[in-house]
Design a protein around this motif. Structure first.
Motif, mmCIF file in Angstrom:
data_model
loop_
_atom_site.group_PDB
_atom_site.id
_atom_site.type_symbol
_atom_site.label_atom_id
_atom_site.label_comp_id
_atom_site.label_asym_id
_atom_site.label_seq_id
_atom_site.Cartn_x
_atom_site.Cartn_y
_atom_site.Cartn_z
ATOM 1 N N THR A 25 0.827 -1.212 0.000
ATOM 2 C CA THR A 25 0.000 0.000 0.000
ATOM 3 C C THR A 25 0.858 1.258 0.000
ATOM 4 O O THR A 25 0.596 2.218 -0.740
ATOM 5 N N LYS A 26 1.905 1.249 0.815
ATOM 6 C CA LYS A 26 2.796 2.409 0.874
ATOM 7 C C LYS A 26 3.507 2.628 -0.454
ATOM 8 O O LYS A 26 3.602 3.761 -0.948
ATOM 9 N N TRP A 27 3.983 1.536 -1.080
ATOM 10 C CA TRP A 27 4.685 1.660 -2.360
ATOM 11 C C TRP A 27 3.744 2.152 -3.456
ATOM 12 O O TRP A 27 4.112 2.990 -4.281
ATOM 13 N N LEU B 173 1.888 6.437 -7.119
ATOM 14 C CA LEU B 173 0.803 7.187 -7.740
ATOM 15 C C LEU B 173 0.944 8.689 -7.533
ATOM 16 O O LEU B 173 0.524 9.478 -8.385
ATOM 17 N N PHE B 174 1.536 9.095 -6.417
ATOM 18 C CA PHE B 174 1.685 10.519 -6.138
ATOM 19 C C PHE B 174 3.031 11.073 -6.605
ATOM 20 O O PHE B 174 3.343 12.236 -6.333
ATOM 21 N N SER B 175 3.802 10.249 -7.321
ATOM 22 C CA SER B 175 5.088 10.712 -7.823
ATOM 23 C C SER B 175 4.923 11.259 -9.245
ATOM 24 O O SER B 175 4.421 10.562 -10.127
ATOM 25 N N PRO B 176 5.340 12.487 -9.512
ATOM 26 C CA PRO B 176 5.204 13.028 -10.883
ATOM 27 C C PRO B 176 6.117 12.330 -11.882
ATOM 28 O O PRO B 176 5.812 12.277 -13.071
ATOM 29 N N PHE B 177 7.245 11.779 -11.415
ATOM 30 C CA PHE B 177 8.156 11.107 -12.339
ATOM 31 C C PHE B 177 7.534 9.825 -12.898
ATOM 32 O O PHE B 177 7.803 9.438 -14.035
ATOM 33 N N PHE B 178 6.719 9.166 -12.076
ATOM 34 C CA PHE B 178 6.060 7.955 -12.571
ATOM 35 C C PHE B 178 5.164 8.272 -13.760
ATOM 36 O O PHE B 178 5.184 7.573 -14.770
ATOM 37 N N TRP B 179 4.378 9.330 -13.649
ATOM 38 C CA TRP B 179 3.466 9.667 -14.740
ATOM 39 C C TRP B 179 4.229 10.139 -15.969
ATOM 40 O O TRP B 179 3.786 9.936 -17.103
ATOM 41 N N MET B 180 5.393 10.744 -15.775
ATOM 42 C CA MET B 180 6.198 11.153 -16.922
ATOM 43 C C MET B 180 6.731 9.924 -17.663
ATOM 44 O O MET B 180 6.630 9.823 -18.891
#
Length: 394
Positions: A128-130, A135-142
């Protein structure tokens, strides 16, 4: 008029009729009995008699009526106040929850169960923490947005993996119709769509056309079964007619065909530079010729064969008048047409060489079996039709 009371005999308690005007009511004389009845019975029943012909005790004479008219209409209403409450399992759980039940549950725990549930709880918390951090990391969406540039590769690789799985089931004789279609589709995807899509960065025009032409071409034998037998399933036959070249030759042929298609996509110009219009009329003519040649060769062979693959006579009609192995010739012509459509002459020569080496070996094995089966009849046919694969050439 005053109310007149008439006693009525009963086994339990006396009842009385109270006739007022045109209404008759039925009720017990004893009030205690009435209260007891109303308290114990689940349903209330009320009867009402409507006397439309007047008061029977009136002295005024009435005209004679039929016997059926003397019976007043009866109306009955039944009502029930019984109701059931739906039980909520969540509320039942909390109602049954008590300190004693919690103690009993804890006493049943063993060290192994404690370790197991503790480990599971730790995994859930860590996952859950990971997930939340990702999901709240902008680099992931990039980075995720970049994958949309490569999604065709993901689809093609997934289709290839599933195709290999279906091919393994096919070798075991367990593949159904959908899995067999998946094998063919995955192969044709990597032959006609993936190479030009990789070298051009997009797809348009001829790759899509040949993707469907390849499907139609290699399903002709299935359509012949449907025409002859009414279904798509192969019949049992003598295994000697299964012309199987060595496994290494088949692997080299498959690899050579795949390499030839990739070379054609690499050698040819970009897809948007390939001219259209009337300049492609010759390519369409080659496609139609290839399809007709394959269909007629398979159909004529099936007419003079048992179970489609067991020839009962030497076929000398249709495409067999020009070459002795028109099915192999049409397959080679299909690959040649693909290279011509992509404007890849060097790849065309490479694929022709691969096909000639493979089909020459297979044709020799097949002709030896035909001579063994039909003898002089096939020898005369071979002397009459001198070309194996390419008319006037070879």
């Amino acid at each position: 008029m005053e109310a007149a009371k008439v006693l009525s005999h009963s086994k339990t308690a006396p009842f009385g009729f109270s006739i007022v005007s045109n209404k008759v009511s039925l009720r017990p004389f004893n009030k205690h009995f009435r209260a007891d009845v109303l308290a114990n019975r689940p349903k209330s029943i009320s009867f009402q008699f409507n006397c439309t012909h007047g008061n029977p005790f009136s002295s005024v004479p009435k005209p004679a009526r039929k016997r059926a008219d003397l019976l007043p209409p009866l109306s009955c209403s039944i009502s029930s106040n019984a109701s059931t409450e739906s039980q909520n399992p969540v509320l039942e759980f909390f109602r049954s929850l008590s300190l004693d039940s919690i103690k009993a549950t804890l006493l049943q725990l063993t060290p192994i169960k404690v370790v197991k549930w503790s480990g599971l709880l730790c995994i859930i918390i860590a996952a859950t923490k990971w997930t939340m951090n990702m999901l709240f990391s902008p680099f992931f969406w990039m980075y995720f947005s970049w994958t949309w540039l490569f999604w065709p590769w993901l689809v093609a690789i997934a289709l290839a993996v599933y195709g290999l799985y279906c091919f393994q089931r096919h070798l075991l004789g367990e593949a159904n119709i959908f899995e067999q279609l998946t094998i063919v589709t995955s192969v044709f995807t990597w032959l006609t769509l993936v190479p030009p899509g990789h070298f051009n960065g997009y797809l348009e025009g001829w790759p899509f056309v040949f993707f469907f032409v390849y499907h139609y071409f290699f399903f002709f034998n299935v359509s012949i079964r449907k025409r002859l037998y009414g279904d798509f399933y192969a019949r049992p036959h003598d295994p000697k007619w299964d012309i199987n070249v060595p496994t290494m030759s088949r692997l080299l042929f498959s690899a050579g065909v795949m390499v030839g298609h990739w070379l054609a996509a690499f050698e040819g110009p970009e897809l948007h530079l390939i001219p259209g219009g009337w300049s492609n009329l010759g390519i369409w003519a080659l496609i139609i010729t290839t399809l007709l040649m394959q269909y007629n060769a398979t159909l004529y062979l099936a007419k003079y064969s048992e179970n489609v693959v067991e020839p009962s006579a030497v076929v000398q009609f249709g495409p067999y008048r020009w070459v002795r192995h028109p099915i192999y010739s049409s397959t080679m012509l299909l690959f040649v047409t693909y290279c011509i459509a992509l404007r890849a002459p060097l790849s065309l020569l490479f694929i022709v060489a691969v096909c000639l080496l493979y089909y020459k070996q297979k044709a020799e094995m097949e002709e030896a079996l035909m001579v063994e089966t039909f003898g002089q009849s096939y020898t005369d046919y071979a002397s009459k039709v001198k070309f194996k694969l390419i008319p006037f050439v070879y």
